[in-house]
Design a protein around this motif. Structure first.
Motif, PDB file in Angstrom:
ATOM      1  N   VAL A 103      30.108  62.271  52.628  1.00 38.42           N
ATOM      2  CA  VAL A 103      29.846  60.930  52.394  1.00 38.42           C
ATOM      3  C   VAL A 103      30.488  60.076  51.629  1.00 38.42           C
ATOM      4  O   VAL A 103      30.605  60.592  50.299  1.00 38.42           O
ATOM      5  CB  VAL A 103      28.192  60.787  52.079  1.00 38.42           C
ATOM      6  CG1 VAL A 103      27.931  59.413  52.159  1.00 38.42           C
ATOM      7  CG2 VAL A 103      27.625  61.442  53.158  1.00 38.42           C
ATOM      8  N   ALA A 104      31.455  59.355  51.930  1.00 42.38           N
ATOM      9  CA  ALA A 104      32.322  58.629  50.929  1.00 42.38           C
ATOM     10  C   ALA A 104      32.064  57.345  50.831  1.00 42.38           C
ATOM     11  O   ALA A 104      31.834  56.523  51.923  1.00 42.38           O
ATOM     12  CB  ALA A 104      33.792  58.627  51.583  1.00 42.38           C
ATOM     13  N   ILE A 105      31.734  56.494  49.693  1.00 39.13           N
ATOM     14  CA  ILE A 105      31.575  55.325  49.148  1.00 39.13           C
ATOM     15  C   ILE A 105      32.414  54.597  48.370  1.00 39.13           C
ATOM     16  O   ILE A 105      32.579  55.382  47.270  1.00 39.13           O
ATOM     17  CB  ILE A 105      30.121  55.065  49.046  1.00 39.13           C
ATOM     18  CG1 ILE A 105      29.079  55.828  50.183  1.00 39.13           C
ATOM     19  CG2 ILE A 105      29.714  53.803  48.636  1.00 39.13           C
ATOM     20  CD1 ILE A 105      27.504  55.791  49.677  1.00 39.13           C
ATOM     21  N   LEU A 106      32.560  53.431  48.460  1.00 35.30           N
ATOM     22  CA  LEU A 106      33.420  52.758  47.774  1.00 35.30           C
ATOM     23  C   LEU A 106      32.605  51.369  47.078  1.00 35.30           C
ATOM     24  O   LEU A 106      31.929  50.598  48.108  1.00 35.30           O
ATOM     25  CB  LEU A 106      34.817  52.051  48.095  1.00 35.30           C
ATOM     26  CG  LEU A 106      36.016  53.182  47.620  1.00 35.30           C
ATOM     27  CD1 LEU A 106      36.168  53.571  46.447  1.00 35.30           C
ATOM     28  CD2 LEU A 106      35.941  54.392  48.816  1.00 35.30           C
ATOM     29  N   MET A 107      32.108  51.228  46.058  1.00 33.19           N
ATOM     30  CA  MET A 107      31.361  50.142  45.661  1.00 33.19           C
ATOM     31  C   MET A 107      32.016  48.910  45.184  1.00 33.19           C
ATOM     32  O   MET A 107      33.214  48.885  44.886  1.00 33.19           O
ATOM     33  CB  MET A 107      30.336  50.502  44.507  1.00 33.19           C
ATOM     34  CG  MET A 107      29.544  51.925  44.875  1.00 33.19           C
ATOM     35  SD  MET A 107      27.978  52.348  43.666  1.00 33.19           S
ATOM     36  CE  MET A 107      29.472  53.140  42.587  1.00 33.19           C
ATOM     37  N   GLY A 108      31.254  47.734  45.073  1.00 28.79           N
ATOM     38  CA  GLY A 108      31.646  46.536  44.643  1.00 28.79           C
ATOM     39  C   GLY A 108      32.191  45.800  45.838  1.00 28.79           C
ATOM     40  O   GLY A 108      32.207  46.268  47.190  1.00 28.79           O
ATOM     41  N   GLU A 109      32.924  44.548  45.670  1.00 29.46           N
ATOM     42  CA  GLU A 109      33.332  43.688  46.735  1.00 29.46           C
ATOM     43  C   GLU A 109      34.322  44.275  47.416  1.00 29.46           C
ATOM     44  O   GLU A 109      34.523  44.304  48.785  1.00 29.46           O
ATOM     45  CB  GLU A 109      33.714  42.221  46.133  1.00 29.46           C
ATOM     46  CG  GLU A 109      32.545  41.333  45.718  1.00 29.46           C
ATOM     47  CD  GLU A 109      31.670  40.939  46.824  1.00 29.46           C
ATOM     48  OE1 GLU A 109      31.907  40.609  47.988  1.00 29.46           O
ATOM     49  OE2 GLU A 109      30.402  41.340  46.819  1.00 29.46           O
ATOM     50  N   ILE A 110      35.604  44.812  46.775  1.00 27.05           N
ATOM     51  CA  ILE A 110      36.528  45.396  47.410  1.00 27.05           C
ATOM     52  C   ILE A 110      35.879  46.508  48.347  1.00 27.05           C
ATOM     53  O   ILE A 110      36.683  46.777  49.407  1.00 27.05           O
ATOM     54  CB  ILE A 110      37.604  45.473  46.374  1.00 27.05           C
ATOM     55  CG1 ILE A 110      38.244  44.388  45.506  1.00 27.05           C
ATOM     56  CG2 ILE A 110      38.661  46.684  46.866  1.00 27.05           C
ATOM     57  CD1 ILE A 110      39.115  44.981  44.404  1.00 27.05           C
ATOM     58  N   GLY A 111      35.131  47.327  47.676  1.00 30.91           N
ATOM     59  CA  GLY A 111      34.729  48.606  48.437  1.00 30.91           C
ATOM     60  C   GLY A 111      33.992  48.279  49.404  1.00 30.91           C
ATOM     61  O   GLY A 111      33.511  49.338  50.346  1.00 30.91           O
ATOM     62  N   LYS A 112      33.404  47.120  49.855  1.00 26.19           N
ATOM     63  CA  LYS A 112      32.354  46.873  50.942  1.00 26.19           C
ATOM     64  C   LYS A 112      33.021  47.315  52.137  1.00 26.19           C
ATOM     65  O   LYS A 112      32.236  47.781  53.380  1.00 26.19           O
ATOM     66  CB  LYS A 112      32.357  45.279  51.235  1.00 26.19           C
ATOM     67  CG  LYS A 112      31.167  44.645  50.301  1.00 26.19           C
ATOM     68  CD  LYS A 112      30.943  43.202  50.680  1.00 26.19           C
ATOM     69  CE  LYS A 112      29.822  42.675  49.880  1.00 26.19           C
ATOM     70  NZ  LYS A 112      29.501  41.461  50.007  1.00 26.19           N
ATOM     71  N   VAL A 113      34.299  47.163  52.394  1.00 24.79           N
ATOM     72  CA  VAL A 113      34.950  47.610  53.825  1.00 24.79           C
ATOM     73  C   VAL A 113      34.652  49.091  54.238  1.00 24.79           C
ATOM     74  O   VAL A 113      34.663  49.726  55.431  1.00 24.79           O
ATOM     75  CB  VAL A 113      36.376  47.526  53.775  1.00 24.79           C
ATOM     76  CG1 VAL A 113      37.155  48.194  52.717  1.00 24.79           C
ATOM     77  CG2 VAL A 113      37.005  47.428  55.234  1.00 24.79           C
ATOM     78  N   SER A 114      34.405  49.887  53.077  1.00 24.23           N
ATOM     79  CA  SER A 114      34.206  51.426  53.178  1.00 24.23           C
ATOM     80  C   SER A 114      32.945  51.649  54.148  1.00 24.23           C
ATOM     81  O   SER A 114      32.788  52.882  54.561  1.00 24.23           O
ATOM     82  CB  SER A 114      34.240  52.074  51.898  1.00 24.23           C
ATOM     83  OG  SER A 114      32.996  51.600  51.252  1.00 24.23           O
ATOM     84  N   ARG A 115      31.891  50.554  53.745  1.00 23.68           N
ATOM     85  CA  ARG A 115      30.862  50.952  54.408  1.00 23.68           C
ATOM     86  C   ARG A 115      30.694  50.831  55.910  1.00 23.68           C
ATOM     87  O   ARG A 115      30.039  51.354  56.607  1.00 23.68           O
ATOM     88  CB  ARG A 115      29.748  49.858  54.220  1.00 23.68           C
ATOM     89  CG  ARG A 115      29.525  49.655  52.474  1.00 23.68           C
ATOM     90  CD  ARG A 115      28.586  50.432  51.877  1.00 23.68           C
ATOM     91  NE  ARG A 115      28.816  50.278  50.392  1.00 23.68           N
ATOM     92  CZ  ARG A 115      27.935  50.759  49.705  1.00 23.68           C
ATOM     93  NH1 ARG A 115      26.992  51.686  50.127  1.00 23.68           N
ATOM     94  NH2 ARG A 115      27.777  50.692  48.238  1.00 23.68           N
ATOM     95  N   VAL A 116      31.920  50.452  56.255  1.00 24.45           N
ATOM     96  CA  VAL A 116      32.062  50.207  57.777  1.00 24.45           C
ATOM     97  C   VAL A 116      33.242  51.540  58.197  1.00 24.45           C
ATOM     98  O   VAL A 116      33.003  51.939  59.209  1.00 24.45           O
ATOM     99  CB  VAL A 116      32.404  48.975  58.168  1.00 24.45           C
ATOM    100  CG1 VAL A 116      32.690  48.811  59.824  1.00 24.45           C
ATOM    101  CG2 VAL A 116      31.517  47.841  57.876  1.00 24.45           C
TER     102      VAL A 116
END
Length: 230
Positions: free
Chosen positions: A173-186
């Motif tokens: 499970v890979a997640i990038l947090m913060g505004e820049i990381g939002k794209v990772s949620r998709v």
């Protein structure tokens, strides 16, 4: 393919679960460290409500070091062990060195799966360090390895997606947090990430997308729901 996970506390449980059904949530992450009441009977009552609605119940008692409450490791393990028969999965931190292997072994003895997680709210570490987290977590017996980092640039996002794709057979499970990381949620599921975390009402982590919006984006990009852990 991906499953949607919704972290919840013990506030407004019935209402939250009803909304979760409408948003096609798969996993309810019980953030027990954030519960107002943490005695066994109360926790069990919440778990039963989750299971009655047909959700996968994921137990998390997050450490203070990684964004949770200040609960001693002994107390955290006691909670984990008390509820093991009633939940489907547990999440224990890679950095919880005193109890992480205990939790894995105990849950495996019950036929339950374990996520080993790592959170860095300040930065995205080096590729070598991320690979070490993956390798050592798997060596300890983790069924799923979850890592969540603060993205300071889109290069951070790209690096983590590449590492995830390279290790995609290891249940990640890979997640990038913060505004820049939002794209990772998709996009992370495209690279092999098994779970994306969302919220209804109030988010638990920076950069989470609200459930309705996340579902719309997953559908738009034709990212399919569902998998079964081997």
């Amino acid at each position: 393919m991906v499953k949607l996970a919704l972290p919840i506390t013990d506030d407004n449980v019935e209402d939250t679960l009803s909304k979760a059904l409408l948003e096609d949530i798969d996993i309810i992450e019980l953030r027990i460290d954030q519960f107002k009441i943490r005695d066994f009977k109360h926790i069990l009552d919440v778990i039963k409500k989750v299971k009655e609605k047909g959700f996968i119940a994921l137990a998390t008692v997050r450490s203070k070091l990684e964004g949770g409450a200040d609960i001693p490791d002994e107390g955290r393990f006691e909670i984990f062990s008390q509820i093991a028969d009633y939940v489907d999965m547990a999440d224990i931190e890679y950095t919880s060195f005193k109890i992480n292997k205990q939790v894995i072994d105990f849950y495996h003895s019950k036929g339950k799966s374990v996520i080993m997680s790592y959170h860095d709210f300040e930065k995205t570490p080096s590729d070598d360090y991320i690979q070490t987290i993956i390798n050592e977590s798997k060596l300890m017996g983790a069924d799923i390895v979850k890592y969540a980092f603060k993205a300071r640039s889109f290069e951070d996002v790209a690096r983590v997606m590449c590492i995830t794709h390279k290790n995609r057979e290891k249940n990640l499970v890979a997640i990038l947090m913060g505004e820049i990381g939002k794209v990772s949620r998709v996009i992370a599921p495209v690279f092999g990430s098994l779970i994306t975390y969302t919220f209804i009402g109030q988010s638990f982590a920076p950069g989470q997308l609200e459930a309705k919006k996340l579902n719309e984006l997953l559908e738009f990009f034709n990212i399919q729901k569902g998998w079964k852990l081997d």
